[in-house]
Design an enzyme around this catalytic site. Structure first.
Site, PDB file in Angstrom:
ATOM      1  N   GLU A  74       4.839  35.309  -0.859  1.00 47.13           N
ATOM      2  CA  GLU A  74       4.502  33.925  -1.233  1.00 47.13           C
ATOM      3  C   GLU A  74       5.196  32.932  -0.299  1.00 47.13           C
ATOM      4  O   GLU A  74       4.601  31.949   0.151  1.00 47.13           O
ATOM      5  CB  GLU A  74       4.904  33.682  -2.691  1.00 47.13           C
ATOM      6  N   GLU A 149      12.765  34.764   5.513  1.00 50.35           N
ATOM      7  CA  GLU A 149      12.408  34.470   4.128  1.00 50.35           C
ATOM      8  C   GLU A 149      12.850  35.569   3.164  1.00 50.35           C
ATOM      9  O   GLU A 149      13.076  35.299   1.986  1.00 50.35           O
ATOM     10  CB  GLU A 149      10.894  34.250   4.012  1.00 50.35           C
TER      11      GLU A 149
END
Length: 977
Positions: A74, A149
């Site tokens: 995501e 991330e």
């Protein structure tokens, strides 16, 4: 809206076959359910005249481990794509879009990417970037995105310690610093040992480093295909052009597949009773800090009727002030804070009871109490008045459809996934009229008792999990991790260590290297000429209601009246102030001279949409150091029930009694237990307000309801069983002083009908209220730089630094709003989030002069402070193109120009009223904002430097980190026991 001509079921438009067309009264929309035939993408469109358009593309994502791959995915799809080859297109959109919502969310079994905008061009741009991101992300070929991330190794030198870092890794360390999150994790693991719900879709920090680039890419390939997608559209948009765009640019390049991603159903694994430890700070007391959760698994994807029935029952027995099961737990001495929750939106929904402020030995008493209680309920029947009140409350909330400023389409898009994801029609999740009729009829039968009997009394599928505090456990686990990484490092050759260092350096270089002008130009940007020049504002028309000001905030409210009553707090003493905040917590939950608190709660449910009590303040526009403090009662009801609402407010404010010591003690102990559970999770708010309390009178007042209040309530709760009479007397004195006409201002929100209804009903309240005396002076607090390091058992930090720029002779300008955007999505984003690994950081500049920077779920402490201190140099050298400056201005407006709801319109109008702010004042600042140049930003460097040089600090975080940086603080303290 009526059906679009030629768009009947069975027709095909731009490759999309329409399966059904129907009008849904509950959301005032025509619903089109479609499939894109070539790619297999599902589409659900709600057509209406709402200008706040919404788009969302979602995927069923069912992980098999806790590496957090859905969550990292995501984050990562928004880090560059085929058409938008920037490092972070998401950030560029935030900077330069007029969006009213822009985010992405990971759920246990789905991932959603919603956007919203009132501007048609902007809306198309957002769709374009998001569709390219999810279907063609750069991370498929760039492993540095997973490193940033997700996770990566950090090694500063060959002799230094090996550590983990990464945005999601650190975010989830913060999540699991909360014992509530740990408890939820254990519950799901035991209830769903064989399915996706048993693993942590967000990622467990212990497992995240197990995610490889190969597994990351494979996950995207499996789940991010149009055949596994759910595309939602909402609002007044050109659907012909929108479908043509999606077909032409994206979906036509795919061929439908059998995605095979259905959520597996967990076979009954047997009931579970377990106990686990959780960490608290060294030396912290452990009494009454055990937590328990009893959770039942219910039917697969409950139908809407049964789902609403369970919500009604949850409110009746555990959530309302009159909740009898909650009272039974407290009376039995099993805990101080009892709550209930119904979790739908998953294939096998959950119903549970949480018990806080408890002891380990309580565990064995929970199931017998629940069984005995509900056995008696089924035998004797449920109080029909309680059911009616709970159902009325639920119906009010459904019809009001006020989502705290969020676009309606966003909430409808999330809600429809509750059925759509599991093979049922999305429209089912939006309808409720027939369900309400069934539930109302069920009050006269044994319907609700049957639900209890089936899903609780005779349901063996449950888990009873307890968490017991263990001082020093967090530090021990951190030490174990450090030892594990050290042992791993010992197995590495010098060349492998060098490779880790080079990889980290390469990642940092990537992060520091700006995107090229060519890459930035791929993100479309509106021109300044497209921007609204006129400020959005709300003004109250002041009338006289008896001898109090009556402010009418005019807007359409669909037969609902909103009443806000403000009571001026000037003239209250510093000793009285914490009791004012306490009054806001207990009012409405105590007996009156006429009724028990349970009867009051039932009346409120029967005749209102809710009553709440808060303490707040408003700074004056032209004298920012001064403020108006107030106690606010916020209430709403159907307009036809205005007299009943006012009668309730009259009784609560004039006839509440504080002599029931046991009840008052229960509420205070519950309040304290809630603070214990929530303090770290709310760390950003706590440290921000605490820091500003060093420099600002208004901030000291606000902190009296935050960290200072936590200390007050902890001290009060420790001896409340012996001292309840004294506490009651102080509350009674505060209430008598507060609720007088001389201190009162009333606001009514609605049309003429609502104003007339309140005008007719208000005298009954005013006639029963003493005239009293008007407020005097504000409290003059002693301001002191405390520079506190607040130790907790958490694994991450909230690092705040700031002060007051007016003390250095500077005034507020509209350019500061643009600087906030620059800092949050450029300087702090890169330095604190991207490079530092924190989940985020924010900046705040207020017209009062208060200014603060604060990081969120931050693995660092001293490094983040250095980032703040280096900011003036960054601003001195700030130089961007006119295009980039325009983006910052647009992004700033997107935070400001949020469409009004009745409640937010009221808040704006009354802030203007109390703060003596005019539309002309606001227009001046908007003009400054729109005209901001890079030179204006550079001119703010001395202001920021002056405040940073004041060296006001406040940090909440891990005990280890705080102690390591003890030299930075004037005081190292712990949260209250």
């Amino acid at each position: 809206m009526t059906c679009k001509e030629g768009w009947q079921a069975g027709t095909v438009h731009h490759g999309f076959r329409i399966h059904s067309v129907e009008f849904i009264d509950e959301v005032r929309s025509t619903a089109y359910e479609m499939t894109h035939e070539k790619s297999g993408a599902g589409v659900f469109y709600l057509a209406n005249d709402d200008n706040n358009k919404v788009f969302s593309v979602s995927f069923r994502t069912t992980p098999t481990d806790s590496t957090g791959v859905p969550h990292i995915c995501e984050h990562s799809v928004l880090c560059g794509s085929r058409k938008f080859p920037l490092k972070e297109p998401f950030v560029e959109l935030v900077k330069g879009s007029l969006n009213t919502f822009l985010n992405a969310m990971t759920f246990p079994d789905k991932t959603m990417y919603p956007v919203a905008s009132c501007n048609a061009v902007d809306f198309r741009n957002l769709m374009d970037v998001y569709l390219d991101a999810v279907f063609f992300p750069n991370f498929l070929k760039d492993s540095q995105i997973l490193q940033q991330e997700g996770w990566h190794y950090e090694l500063a030198s060959p002799d230094g310690p090996l550590t983990y870092s990464g945005v999601v890794y650190n975010e989830m360390k913060g999540v699991f610093s909360s014992p509530d999150s740990q408890l939820d994790r254990y519950v799901m693991r035991h209830l769903f040992p064989d399915t996706t719900y048993g693993v942590e879709s967000g990622g467990d920090p212990d497992d995240i480093p197990g995610l490889t680039q190969e597994d990351f890419v494979a996950f995207h390939k499996r789940f991010y295909h149009p055949s596994n997608s759910y595309i939602f559209l909402y609002g007044d948009l050109d659907i012909d052009d929108t479908l043509a765009f999606m077909d032409r640019e994206y979906l036509s390049t795919f061929t439908a597949i059998d995605a095979q991603t259905a959520v597996a159903r967990q076979a009954y694994p047997g009931s579970t009773v377990r106990t686990y430890p959780y960490g608290v700070a060294s030396g912290e007391k452990t009494a009454r800090k055990t937590m328990h959760s009893l959770t039942y698994v219910m039917d697969d994807a409950l139908d809407p009727v049964l789902g609403l029935a369970v919500k009604v029952l949850t409110y009746v027995f555990l959530q309302s002030s009159a909740a009898p099961l909650k009272k039974a737990f407290i009376d039995a001495g099993l805990g101080k804070e009892i709550s209930g929750d119904f979790q739908d939106g998953i294939l096998q929904p959950l119903w549970g009871i949480s018990v806080g402020g408890s002891e380990p030995e309580t565990q064995k008493k929970i199931l017998p109490l629940v069984q005995e209680f509900f056995g008696r309920v089924v035998k004797e029947g449920i109080d029909k008045t309680l059911l009616t009140g709970a159902l009325n409350r639920l119906e009010f909330l459904l019809r009001e459809a006020d989502f705290a400023g969020r676009p309606k389409g966003l909430i409808y898009g999330i809600r429809c996934m509750d059925t759509w994801l599991y093979g049922r029609r999305p429209a089912e999740a939006l309808r409720y009229e027939d369900a309400l009729k069934t539930l109302r009829a069920g009050i006269g039968t044994n319907y609700y008792e049957t639900v209890i009997e089936k899903y609780i009394l005779n349901n063996p599928y449950y888990a009873l999990i307890s968490l017991v505090p263990e001082p020093g456990l967090t530090e021990k686990r951190e030490e174990d991790l450090a030892k594990s990484l050290a042992a791993y490092k010992e197995t590495l050759s010098p060349e492998q260590c060098r490779h880790i260092m080079e990889a980290a350096a390469a990642l940092k270089k990537r992060q520091e290297t700006p995107d090229s002008e060519e890459a930035l130009a791929t993100i479309p940007v509106l021109s300044r000429g497209d921007l609204e020049k006129t400020v959005q504002d709300a003004v109250a028309v002041v009338h006289t209601g008896g001898d109090v000001p009556l402010c009418h905030v005019e807007t359409a409210t669909n037969g609902i009246i909103y009443v806000n009553a403000y009571f001026d707090l000037r003239g209250f003493t510093q000793e009285e102030l914490p009791y004012v905040y306490l009054l806001s917590d207990v009012l409405g939950d105590l007996d009156t001279q006429d009724r028990t608190y349970g009867e009051l709660a039932t009346l409120a449910d029967l005749h209102t949409g809710g009553i709440s009590y808060t303490v707040g303040s408003q700074a004056l526009m032209n004298d920012p150091a001064e403020y108006i403090p107030y106690f606010r009662i916020r209430a709403k009801a159907l307009t036809r029930n205005t007299h009943k609402l006012i009668a309730l407010l009259q009784e609560i404010t004039g006839r509440t009694v504080f002599t029931c010591g046991s009840r008052l003690a229960e509420l205070i102990e519950e309040d304290k237990t809630g603070w214990d559970a929530d303090a770290f999770r709310n760390g950003q708010t706590l440290v921000t307000k605490r820091l500003l309390s060093y420099v600002s009178q208004g901030a000291v007042f606000a902190d009296a309801g935050e960290l200072s209040y936590y200390r007050f309530i902890a001290e009060l709760a420790a001896a409340i069983r012996e001292n309840s009479a004294q506490a009651g007397e102080k509350l009674a004195k505060v209430m008598k002083k507060l609720f007088v006409r001389a201190r009162m201002t009333v606001a009514v929100t609605g049309g003429d009908a609502e104003k007339e209804a309140l005008t007719a009903a208000l005298p009954q309240w005013l006639e029963a209220m003493p005239v009293g005396e008007a407020g005097g002076e504000n409290i003059r607090f002693e301001l002191m730089r405390k520079n506190e390091g607040i130790m907790t058992s958490g694994k991450v930090q909230y690092v705040a630094k700031g002060g007051n720029f007016r003390k250095h002779g500077y005034d507020y300008t509209g350019s500061m709003a643009v600087l906030t955007t620059i800092l949050q999505y450029e300087y702090l984003w890169i330095k604190v989030r991207v490079q530092g690994g924190a989940y985020g950081a924010h900046a705040r500049f207020s017209h009062t002069g208060d200014m603060v920077f604060c990081s969120y779920r931050d693995p660092n402490l001293a490094d983040t402070i250095r980032v703040y201190d280096d900011l003036p140099e960054y601003l001195e050298n700030f130089n961007v193109s006119d295009r980039e400056m325009t983006k910052y201005i647009i992004g700033t407006l997107s935070r400001i120009d949020i469409p009004f709801t009745p409640q937010s319109r009221t808040a704006t109008a009354m802030a203007n009223y109390f703060g003596k702010s005019t539309t002309a004042d606001k227009q001046k600042r908007r003009d400054q904002l729109l005209a901001t140049t890079a030179a204006d930003i550079r001119a703010l460097a001395p202001l920021v430097k002056a405040v940073m040089d004041d060296n006001n600090l406040c940090v909440m975080g891990s005990e280890t980190k705080i102690k390591e940086a003890a030299g930075l603080f004037s005081a190292v303290v712990s949260l209250p026991d």
